[in-house]
Design a protein around this motif. Structure first.
Motif, PDB file in Angstrom:
ATOM      1  N   GLU A 210       0.827  -1.207   0.000  1.00 27.98           N
ATOM      2  CA  GLU A 210       0.000   0.000   0.000  1.00 27.98           C
ATOM      3  C   GLU A 210       0.863   1.259   0.000  1.00 27.98           C
ATOM      4  OE1 GLU A 210      -3.879  -1.757   2.458  1.00 27.98           O
ATOM      5  OE2 GLU A 210      -2.186  -0.862   3.528  1.00 27.98           O
ATOM      6  N   LEU A 211       1.947   1.228   0.750  1.00 20.75           N
ATOM      7  CA  LEU A 211       2.851   2.381   0.775  1.00 20.75           C
ATOM      8  C   LEU A 211       3.478   2.590  -0.607  1.00 20.75           C
ATOM      9  CD1 LEU A 211       4.371   4.601   2.281  1.00 20.75           C
ATOM     10  CD2 LEU A 211       6.084   2.891   2.936  1.00 20.75           C
ATOM     11  N   GLU A 212       3.863   1.511  -1.242  1.00 21.50           N
ATOM     12  CA  GLU A 212       4.435   1.612  -2.594  1.00 21.50           C
ATOM     13  C   GLU A 212       3.439   2.249  -3.558  1.00 21.50           C
ATOM     14  OE1 GLU A 212       5.051  -1.548  -6.140  1.00 21.50           O
ATOM     15  OE2 GLU A 212       5.907  -2.148  -4.206  1.00 21.50           O
ATOM     16  N   ALA A 213       2.180   1.806  -3.519  1.00 23.59           N
ATOM     17  CA  ALA A 213       1.163   2.354  -4.420  1.00 23.59           C
ATOM     18  C   ALA A 213       0.889   3.822  -4.117  1.00 23.59           C
ATOM     19  CB  ALA A 213      -0.124   1.535  -4.300  1.00 23.59           C
ATOM     20  N   LEU A 214       0.801   4.171  -2.837  1.00 25.67           N
ATOM     21  CA  LEU A 214       0.553   5.571  -2.469  1.00 25.67           C
ATOM     22  C   LEU A 214       1.695   6.474  -2.921  1.00 25.67           C
ATOM     23  CD1 LEU A 214      -0.942   5.212   1.126  1.00 25.67           C
ATOM     24  CD2 LEU A 214      -2.116   6.126  -0.882  1.00 25.67           C
ATOM     25  N   CYS A 215       2.913   6.040  -2.702  1.00 32.11           N
ATOM     26  CA  CYS A 215       4.067   6.841  -3.122  1.00 32.11           C
ATOM     27  C   CYS A 215       4.089   7.020  -4.633  1.00 32.11           C
ATOM     28  CB  CYS A 215       5.360   6.180  -2.647  1.00 32.11           C
ATOM     29  SG  CYS A 215       5.591   6.231  -0.852  1.00 32.11           S
ATOM     30  N   HIS A 216       3.757   5.968  -5.343  1.00 30.72           N
ATOM     31  CA  HIS A 216       3.687   6.058  -6.803  1.00 30.72           C
ATOM     32  C   HIS A 216       2.668   7.105  -7.242  1.00 30.72           C
ATOM     33  CE1 HIS A 216       3.034   4.853 -10.978  1.00 30.72           C
ATOM     34  NE2 HIS A 216       1.756   4.672 -10.691  1.00 30.72           N
ATOM     35  N   LEU A 217       1.475   7.066  -6.657  1.00 30.85           N
ATOM     36  CA  LEU A 217       0.419   8.010  -7.032  1.00 30.85           C
ATOM     37  C   LEU A 217       0.807   9.447  -6.676  1.00 30.85           C
ATOM     38  CD1 LEU A 217      -2.701   5.931  -5.922  1.00 30.85           C
ATOM     39  CD2 LEU A 217      -1.989   6.435  -8.273  1.00 30.85           C
ATOM     40  N   LEU A 218       1.366   9.627  -5.492  1.00 29.91           N
ATOM     41  CA  LEU A 218       1.740  10.980  -5.062  1.00 29.91           C
ATOM     42  C   LEU A 218       2.885  11.537  -5.906  1.00 29.91           C
ATOM     43  CD1 LEU A 218       1.474  10.381  -1.225  1.00 29.91           C
ATOM     44  CD2 LEU A 218       0.034  11.921  -2.568  1.00 29.91           C
TER      45      LEU A 218
END
Length: 843
Positions: free
Chosen positions: A744-752
């Motif tokens: 989830e952290l990986e996906a959030l960082c990607h989006l941000l």
């Protein structure tokens, strides 16, 4: 045969007329009329390869001698066959080839008849047809004739068509002595053994005839495959698959057939004539595409080649890589390596040519296919054990961003396992940096970086790419890195590895650690052998500006500054820097049609077009690691007017593990201090930092000076890495411990990061690459700044919060504020974003 091929008599007559308008045969010995055939016994002819052209040649020569056509069949003692011929090789495909050597049903029926009918016998006449001998490799001037000459390799219909066109006027036919089928099978206990014996005798006959005409089979591909299928691991995998599919001999035969198909799918088919053709062709290609191939440190190869099994491990930037390294090795007088190529390159025609050049093919994944994995492992072990050098790309695929990708453990692990089975000859890995000034696939990479799906390789795409031969792509730089001896890696992890036996399906922790350490060492050594070519230096300078544009004189000065820095504090002894000075670099890139010039009364402006800017980000990333530490120092001094050596070292130690993991930097943590001192001294000598009056304290240059502007651009090159670092820490600290897991952290960082790149025009297509964030999160865990709790969520303490607060020393306030604003996500917004992202991924 006609029934098999779906041909009727009119079509056959037309085909014969067309064929013999081209083909001229030379019948060796005295022809079929001199065979001394018994007129009271039927005759059955045997051909090796199941090709219509072979059958038509046989039919013409037999009928020309006044004998009964093999197409008219045979009849005797109540036995009738519609055709009087059969083939020892039962299957030849139109595209590619198959070497299936299943027994002919006609041969089985004839053998059965000789056993059940006491007065029946048939005369077996093997007929060898050679479509031109192999041209003498020193005298043959035609590349195409050399490529399609007679060889040991099975051939499909398309290859046979080209062979007929090129060699049809030199077709050799030799009729073997007739043999009594009854006498050949007299001592066979049953029909099955009789068939096997006849097939074996015929195989030996055809092999001897070919050796007489074209020399011995140098590829040994068939014997290699037979040996692989007899290994214990493959036999066990065959038995396991057969038991899964049902009991009985049919299940076992199906599993054996599948293993054989896998082996043919994988195995190379090395051909010296084809290699020579490649050498000629590639010499022509390089002169059309490139201004030259710059070779560095090749003596590294010659120094280890005599006493070691060599594994070439280059970085992977282009499909040209496959060809380039083999070309160089061959031109330097060494044996070319067997190359591991993706199965996506096993295209019609192309795949066969690549196999003959030493390529063997592997699928992207072996997961869930024990039989394929067993066959591939045994093939690789056989290649290594026989002393053949091999080549593969540890990144798994081509880099679309110019950065080294995270090493994939698969091929490395299989190589290490092979060495553990037989360590009689030491293995050395040779890391190789391959750098281009322009990419052959550049335009497709631009599309992929801008969101278009990756194009699947095809014969059509290859043909379309030939249009690029009209373009110029500058120079190619190939530099050999420091060798890595496998023994040294194993001993550094487990000094007692020689005394420990590792089962085939066992993976002890020390072995996993050895493979991981080996992969990182290869990546580090590739980066250490990088080349700062003119395009890379121009890219470093221009991409640090908001509009990819600079005054011409300032650009030349910036490039000169980078050159002096890299020469004063070399990244590594093998790292190379272009000998051209700043103005010469600018002129060189203009001639490459990379730089555009806008004349102006106050001084010309040089700039990059948008598409060229994306391509230049690729070239910048090739050498970004070489300025990572001085770039970090520059970032510190664009935020702080004065800093002590201790402050610089403390902040660098916080950030360095993450920069090292992302960029594969060469220094261990205990070497960082000395590296920083070297760069500080070089920056002071260049005037980009000032050290006066206070020992161990450094000041930034005057804000209005050229040196400050140049220092700022240096810092801009590595700032995206630091912003990614702060995004990850900010998301974690904003959400708190135990709120998100690693995925989830990986996906959030990607989006941000994706959103921030749109808002602030960050000139780095890889800025929001998920793989980079994934590696970053892994580093957080290794550095013990974060751990996974019982629920799989990420937990952390004050150490991580303290690391996040240090961003104020390296990031401009406006960037830091943007990141903080973007990462303030409440629970509902975060979950909604993750759901949309997951839904998009499923779509």
């Amino acid at each position: 045969m006609l029934k098999y091929l779906g041909l009727d008599r009119p079509f056959l007559l037309l085909t014969k007329k067309l064929l013999f308008s081209i083909v001229r045969t030379d019948v060796l010995s005295d022809g079929p009329q001199a065979l001394g055939l018994d007129p009271n016994k039927p005759v059955c002819y045997v051909l090796q390869r199941r090709l219509l052209s072979n059958l038509l040649v046989l039919d013409r020569e037999v009928t020309a001698a006044g004998l009964r056509s093999p197409l008219d069949g045979l009849a005797a003692e109540g036995v009738r066959e519609s055709r009087a011929f059969f083939f020892t090789n039962r299957a030849e495909r139109w595209f590619g080839r198959s070497n299936a050597a299943g027994n002919s049903p006609r041969l089985e029926r004839l053998c059965e008849a000789t056993r059940t009918r006491s007065n029946f016998d048939v005369q077996i006449v093997p007929v060898t047809i050679l479509w031109g001998r192999t041209p003498d490799r020193d005298k043959e001037s035609s590349i195409w004739k050399l490529l399609f000459s007679e060889s040991w390799a099975p051939r499909g219909g398309l290859r046979q068509l080209f062979t007929i066109l090129l060699h049809g006027r030199h077709t050799l036919v030799r009729f073997g002595q007739p043999q009594s089928l009854r006498e050949m099978t007299a001592d066979a206990e049953d029909t099955e053994r009789a068939v096997r014996k006849v097939a074996r005798v015929l195989r030996v006959h055809f092999r001897q005839q070919r050796e007489m005409a074209i020399g011995p089979d140098l590829s040994h591909r068939r014997t290699q495959i037979e040996g692989i299928l007899e290994t214990e691991s493959v036999k066990a995998a065959i038995a396991a698959l057969a038991s899964e599919q049902g009991s009985g001999p049919q299940a076992l035969e199906r599993a054996q057939a599948k293993a054989e198909r896998y082996a043919w799918e994988i195995a190379a088919d090395y051909s010296y004539p084809v290699v020579r053709v490649f050498h000629r062709f590639l010499t022509w290609v390089w002169t059309r595409l490139y201004d030259g191939v710059e070779l560095g440190n090749f003596d590294t190869v010659t120094n280890v080649a005599q006493d070691h099994e060599i594994v070439y491990v280059p970085c992977h930037r282009s499909h040209i890589d496959y060809l380039l390294l083999s070309y160089i090795v061959y031109a330097q007088g060494l044996m070319i390596p067997h190359i591991a190529a993706g199965a996506n390159l096993d295209l019609p025609i192309v795949g066969g040519i690549l196999r003959r050049g030493g390529a063997f093919f592997l699928r992207r994944s072996f997961k869930g296919n024990r039989l394929y994995a067993a066959v591939f492992n045994e093939y690789l072990h056989m290649v290594i054990a026989r002393g053949n050098p091999i080549e593969y790309f540890i990144e798994g695929g081509r880099s679309r961003t110019g950065r080294l990708l995270q090493p994939r453990p698969g091929m490395l692990a299989m190589t290490v396992n092979s060495y553990l089975r037989d360590s009689s000859r030491p293995i050395v890995f040779l890391p190789i940096y391959i750098g281009y000034e322009k990419l052959f696939e550049g335009r497709s990479y631009v599309g992929e970086l801008m969101g278009k799906p990756k194009q699947k390789e095809s014969l059509w795409s290859l043909l379309m790419s030939l249009r690029s031969l009209k373009k110029q792509f500058g120079k190619v730089h190939v530099n050999f890195g420091e060798p890595i001896k496998l023994n040294d890696v194993l001993c550094s992890v487990n000094p007692d590895w020689r005394t420990q036996t590792v089962a085939e399906d066992e993976r002890p922790q020390w072995l996993t650690d050895s493979v991981d350490r080996l992969g990182l060492a290869v990546a580090n050594h590739i980066n250490s052998a990088a080349v700062a070519n003119p395009v890379a230096l121009i890219s470093l300078a221009l991409l640090a500006t908001p509009r990819h544009a600079m005054d011409a004189d300032q650009l030349a000065a910036q490039v000169d500054g980078y050159r002096k820095l890299l020469l004063a504090a070399p990244y590594d002894a093998r790292f190379q820097v272009t000998p051209l000075d700043g103005p010469a670099v600018v002129d060189y890139c203009e001639k490459l049609n990379l730089l555009r010039r806008h004349p102006h009364a106050l001084g010309d402006v040089l700039y990059l077009e948008q598409e060229d800017a994306v391509l230049c980000s690729y070239m910048r990333n090739n050498v970004l690691h070489s300025i990572a530490l001085p770039g970090l120092i520059a970032c510190l001094f664009t935020r702080n007017a004065s800093m002590s050596r201790e402050q610089i070292l403390r902040l660098a130690r916080t950030v360095y593990p993450f920069m090292r993991a992302e960029l594969f930097l060469r220094w261990d943590t205990d070497e960082l201090e000395a590296a920083l001192d070297g760069y500080l001294a070089a920056l002071v000598d260049q005037g980009w930092l000032i050290s006066q009056g206070r020992e161990g304290v450094y000041d930034m240059p005057n804000l209005n000076s050229d040196e400050y502007a140049q220092l700022t651009l240096l810092g801009q090159a590595v700032r995206p890495t630091l912003v990614r670092y702060f995004i990850t820490l900010s998301v974690l600290t904003q959400q708190g411990p135990g709120k998100v897991d690693a995925r989830e952290l990986e996906a959030l960082c990607h989006l941000l990061a994706q959103r921030l790149s749109l808002l602030r025009e960050i000139n780095a297509p890889e800025f929001f690459d998920r793989a980079i964030f994934r590696a970053f999160i892994g580093t957080l865990k290794r550095e013990h700044l974060a751990t996974s709790d019982a629920n799989g969520k990420l937990a952390f303490d004050t150490a991580l919060r303290e690391a996040a607060t240090q961003s104020r020393y390296v990031l401009p306030p406006e960037v830091r504020q943007s990141v903080l604003h973007l990462t303030r996500l409440d629970e509902a917004t975060m979950r909604q974003a993750l759901e949309k992202f997951a839904e998009k991924g499923r779509g």
